[in-house]
Design an enzyme around this catalytic site. Structure first.
Site, PDB file in Angstrom:
ATOM      1  N   LYS A  40       0.826  -1.208   0.000  1.00 40.19           N
ATOM      2  CA  LYS A  40       0.000   0.000   0.000  1.00 40.19           C
ATOM      3  C   LYS A  40       0.856   1.252   0.000  1.00 40.19           C
ATOM      4  O   LYS A  40       0.593   2.212  -0.727  1.00 40.19           O
ATOM      5  CB  LYS A  40      -0.942  -0.023   1.202  1.00 40.19           C
ATOM      6  CG  LYS A  40      -1.940   1.107   1.227  1.00 40.19           C
ATOM      7  CD  LYS A  40      -1.371   2.294   1.966  1.00 40.19           C
ATOM      8  CE  LYS A  40      -2.303   3.494   1.821  1.00 40.19           C
ATOM      9  NZ  LYS A  40      -1.700   4.678   2.469  1.00 40.19           N
TER      10      LYS A  40
ATOM     11  N   PHE B 165     -11.762   7.283  -2.495  1.00 40.04           N
ATOM     12  CA  PHE B 165     -11.253   7.454  -1.127  1.00 40.04           C
ATOM     13  C   PHE B 165     -11.799   8.720  -0.493  1.00 40.04           C
ATOM     14  O   PHE B 165     -12.347   8.699   0.616  1.00 40.04           O
ATOM     15  CB  PHE B 165      -9.717   7.493  -1.178  1.00 40.04           C
ATOM     16  CG  PHE B 165      -9.054   7.735   0.151  1.00 40.04           C
ATOM     17  CD1 PHE B 165      -8.875   6.699   1.057  1.00 40.04           C
ATOM     18  CD2 PHE B 165      -8.597   8.994   0.490  1.00 40.04           C
ATOM     19  CE1 PHE B 165      -8.253   6.915   2.278  1.00 40.04           C
ATOM     20  CE2 PHE B 165      -7.970   9.214   1.710  1.00 40.04           C
ATOM     21  CZ  PHE B 165      -7.811   8.182   2.602  1.00 40.04           C
TER      22      PHE B 165
END
Length: 274
Positions: A207, A267
């Site tokens: 990530k 997001f």
DNA sequence: GCCCAGGAGTGCA
DNA sequence: TGCACTCATGGG
């Protein structure tokens, strides 16, 4: 001092700064002071135009990705007919992906792991205050992001005291490694090779590597999967996978070369509860 | 006290 | 390879 102006519909300072891709900015007058490396600018909007005041126009023109047409990206986002993505692209059409400093992204996103955004900002602010060169812009004193030389010399104890917690050793090791070998070799790698190479640094997993690639190396075919994306995957896409690598592959397959933009819309839209 | 946050390293099967 | 466990820290 020069001033850049740009259509506010596709350049919203708040959305661009608040979506989690940058940790160094603060409210100032009608907008924000934004810091990148050792530079600063003032960005604000009157609703029709967004303005950037700075000493280095070329740098911030690239930093705010102003050469890119975001009207096409917003339309692309809407074309998938996914409710959250369409809503977010519509109401956050002024969210732009920043082109930030590579080393600053490496250190910043190592700090970001298993952490929350307000705390990440505080930690980075303390590290800059302790090790960064003091500068002044529009009458405001600020600290540059520390050089790798300064970070490598600081020692793990410094990072611990800055509030990094267990990440102190990751920062210390990574800074010392970059101090020794530089990061130039990363520049010519493709997205896949770059991600793998970044994951070789202590504290950089899949990530974090995706965030560094996306925000520091302009690898838009990256899709960072964090806890929020997992939640989106479950709640808005009805997904059942739990392996983050597989979730990442799913979204890369869906969005391809535009993955990074779509990831930010999703997001930020989810965090705004759109 | 618990759970969560822009997760990743380690050990062990 | 997969998977549980652990790692500081502060806010809700």
């Amino acid at each position: 001092m020069i001033k850049i102006d740009y259509d506010a519909k596709y350049f919203n300072p708040l959305h661009t700064l608040d979506c989690g891709q940058i940790f160094r900015f603060e409210p100032f007058k009608e907008g924000f002071l934004v810091f990148s490396g050792d530079r600063a600018c003032y960005v604000y909007s009157d609703g029709k135009k967004t303005f950037v005041q700075c000493e280095d126009g070329d740098y911030f023109y690239n930093f705010f990705d102003l050469a890119r047409d975001y009207a096409g990206i917003v339309e692309k986002a809407k074309s998938y007919n996914l409710p959250l993505l369409s809503k977010s692209a519509e109401s956050c059409s002024g969210l732009r992906l920043l082109n930030q400093q590579k080393e600053e992204m490496i250190y910043s996103f190592i700090i970001s792991q298993n952490n929350n955004i307000p705390r990440i900002k505080g930690i980075i602010s303390r590290i800059c205050g302790g090790l960064g060169e003091k500068r002044e812009f529009m009458g405001v004193e600020y600290s540059a992001f520390p050089t790798t030389r300064a970070l490598a010399a600081a020692g793990a104890e410094f990072f611990k005291n800055a509030g990094c917690g267990y990440r102190d050793k990751f920062l210390d090791e990574t800074a010392k490694r970059i101090q020794g070998e530089g990061i130039e070799y990363l520049e010519k790698l493709n997205t896949c090779e770059l991600k793998r190479a970044l994951m070789g640094y202590k504290g950089v997993g899949a990530k974090v590597a995706d965030c560094i690639a996306l925000f520091g190396f302009a690898k838009r075919d990256s899709f960072p999967v964090d806890t929020w994306i997992e939640k989106i995957y479950r709640e808005d896409f009805g997904g059942t996978l739990t392996d983050r690598n597989k979730i990442c592959d799913y979204f890369l397959g869906l969005f391809g070369e535009n993955s990074g933009y779509m990831q930010q819309y999703l997001f930020y839209g989810k965090r705004l509860n759109l």
